[in-house]
Design a protein around this motif. Sequence first.
Motif, mmCIF file in Angstrom:
data_model
loop_
_atom_site.group_PDB
_atom_site.id
_atom_site.type_symbol
_atom_site.label_atom_id
_atom_site.label_comp_id
_atom_site.label_asym_id
_atom_site.label_seq_id
_atom_site.Cartn_x
_atom_site.Cartn_y
_atom_site.Cartn_z
ATOM 1 N N GLY A 147 -13.399 5.523 10.811
ATOM 2 C CA GLY A 147 -13.160 5.266 9.395
ATOM 3 C C GLY A 147 -11.791 5.656 8.876
ATOM 4 N N MET A 148 -10.887 6.111 9.753
ATOM 5 C CA MET A 148 -9.573 6.555 9.309
ATOM 6 C C MET A 148 -8.606 5.374 9.162
ATOM 7 S SD MET A 148 -9.842 9.812 8.867
ATOM 8 C CE MET A 148 -8.341 10.791 9.088
ATOM 9 N N ASN A 149 -7.546 5.599 8.393
ATOM 10 C CA ASN A 149 -6.488 4.613 8.193
ATOM 11 C C ASN A 149 -5.300 4.975 9.075
ATOM 12 O OD1 ASN A 149 -7.755 3.289 5.694
ATOM 13 N ND2 ASN A 149 -7.674 5.445 5.129
ATOM 14 N N HIS A 150 -4.728 3.982 9.741
ATOM 15 C CA HIS A 150 -3.585 4.181 10.635
ATOM 16 C C HIS A 150 -2.387 3.466 10.012
ATOM 17 C CE1 HIS A 150 -5.890 5.708 14.256
ATOM 18 N NE2 HIS A 150 -6.851 5.338 13.417
ATOM 19 N N LEU A 151 -1.353 4.241 9.698
ATOM 20 C CA LEU A 151 -0.224 3.728 8.929
ATOM 21 C C LEU A 151 1.063 3.899 9.727
ATOM 22 C CD1 LEU A 151 0.473 2.597 6.076
ATOM 23 C CD2 LEU A 151 0.846 4.966 5.355
ATOM 24 N N ASP A 152 1.814 2.801 9.886
ATOM 25 C CA ASP A 152 3.076 2.849 10.624
ATOM 26 C C ASP A 152 4.125 3.661 9.881
ATOM 27 O OD1 ASP A 152 2.067 1.248 12.648
ATOM 28 O OD2 ASP A 152 2.827 -0.614 11.766
ATOM 29 N N ALA A 153 5.138 4.123 10.605
ATOM 30 C CA ALA A 153 6.240 4.871 10.004
ATOM 31 C C ALA A 153 6.889 4.072 8.881
ATOM 32 C CB ALA A 153 7.272 5.214 11.069
ATOM 33 N N ASN A 154 7.126 4.746 7.753
ATOM 34 C CA ASN A 154 7.779 4.185 6.564
ATOM 35 C C ASN A 154 6.962 3.106 5.861
ATOM 36 O OD1 ASN A 154 10.195 5.782 6.851
ATOM 37 N ND2 ASN A 154 10.753 4.445 8.566
ATOM 38 N N ALA A 155 5.720 2.899 6.289
ATOM 39 C CA ALA A 155 4.839 1.946 5.612
ATOM 40 C C ALA A 155 4.088 2.642 4.486
ATOM 41 C CB ALA A 155 3.866 1.327 6.605
ATOM 42 N N THR A 156 3.538 1.835 3.565
ATOM 43 C CA THR A 156 2.800 2.356 2.417
ATOM 44 C C THR A 156 1.422 1.708 2.345
ATOM 45 O OG1 THR A 156 4.811 2.818 1.144
ATOM 46 C CG2 THR A 156 2.760 2.595 -0.096
ATOM 47 N N PHE A 157 0.426 2.536 2.141
ATOM 48 C CA PHE A 157 -0.968 2.121 1.966
ATOM 49 C C PHE A 157 -1.307 2.241 0.478
ATOM 50 C CE2 PHE A 157 -5.281 3.623 1.209
ATOM 51 C CZ PHE A 157 -6.091 2.812 1.997
ATOM 52 N N THR A 158 -1.963 1.226 -0.080
ATOM 53 C CA THR A 158 -2.395 1.290 -1.472
ATOM 54 C C THR A 158 -3.882 0.976 -1.575
ATOM 55 O OG1 THR A 158 -1.789 -1.022 -1.884
ATOM 56 C CG2 THR A 158 -0.134 0.672 -2.394
ATOM 57 N N ALA A 159 -4.546 1.637 -2.484
ATOM 58 C CA ALA A 159 -5.973 1.423 -2.728
ATOM 59 C C ALA A 159 -6.281 1.985 -4.106
ATOM 60 C CB ALA A 159 -6.820 2.104 -1.656
ATOM 61 N N GLY A 160 -7.504 1.807 -4.548
ATOM 62 C CA GLY A 160 -7.876 2.370 -5.837
ATOM 63 C C GLY A 160 -9.203 1.841 -6.323
#
Length: 295
Positions: free
Chosen positions: A273-286
Amino acid sequence: MDYTIKNSILQVVISSTGAEIQSVKSQHSGYEYIWQADPNVWQRHAPVLFPIVGKLQDDEYTYQGKSYHMTQHGFARDMEFTVEHQTAESITFLLTDTPETLAIYPFKFELRVNYNLLNNLLEENFSVTNRSDGEMIFGIGGHPGFNIPTDEKVAKEDFYFSTKPSRARVQIPLKGAYLDWDNRSLASTNSLITLSDHLFKNDALIFQLRGHDNRVSLKTDTSNFHVNVWLRDAPFVGIWSQYPKTADYVCIEPWWGIADRADTNQKLEEKYGMNHLDANATFTAGFSMAFHDQD
């Protein structure tokens, strides 16, 4: 420090500690929608969960072969955020990594939490930017607690949850504080879930949403009071209230992350269930909360 945003319908108070909502009041009736953190029951209002949601087995995980200690729901809810931007109806808080966070969570990050009012709707928006050189792994979620307006004529059992769209969803039970993965079931949520203290005798009700635009509503037929939580693309939702200590509140929790499975190997790289985010990338949710007065 507390900060206030408001419009003609709602007044919202948020603390810089944890970027946590302290109060949402109706400008019409003065009714307080948010649980007021009774320390004898549950001492929080609406914490932001980051960089994990739920509990790690034994409060530990490993990453790249090294062990780390982190308590339930992560550290953001207890840290001091700075205010990056504020208007009359919107505010954005910022948290960045520190030597203390890097000792328990080896990633550099920027976490922004934005609150925005639109009529009777309060948006809570998350933005996570990876400032590490490699991939960042994290969970994030909301945990708002809503007051339940009971009195001598209206009991807690007069309130219920309804969901839209009406479809069967996977329900994940808990074994202690961890996911009982082998006993997942397909639960019908096209019927109403009546609120009661005993509803939470086995801890939270957890549903897998698979990223659909879902809505969970807390309602009663005795008045016009209701709260709608629009989950947008959240993959999970938890519904929870303290048990066996009880009080007139309930939490509807959108999650982009989830507790450890009971059979976890404790490796962060393989945590479900975890989020994997590349370097300098941005994740948005809400998610969004719509508040409707009793009158």
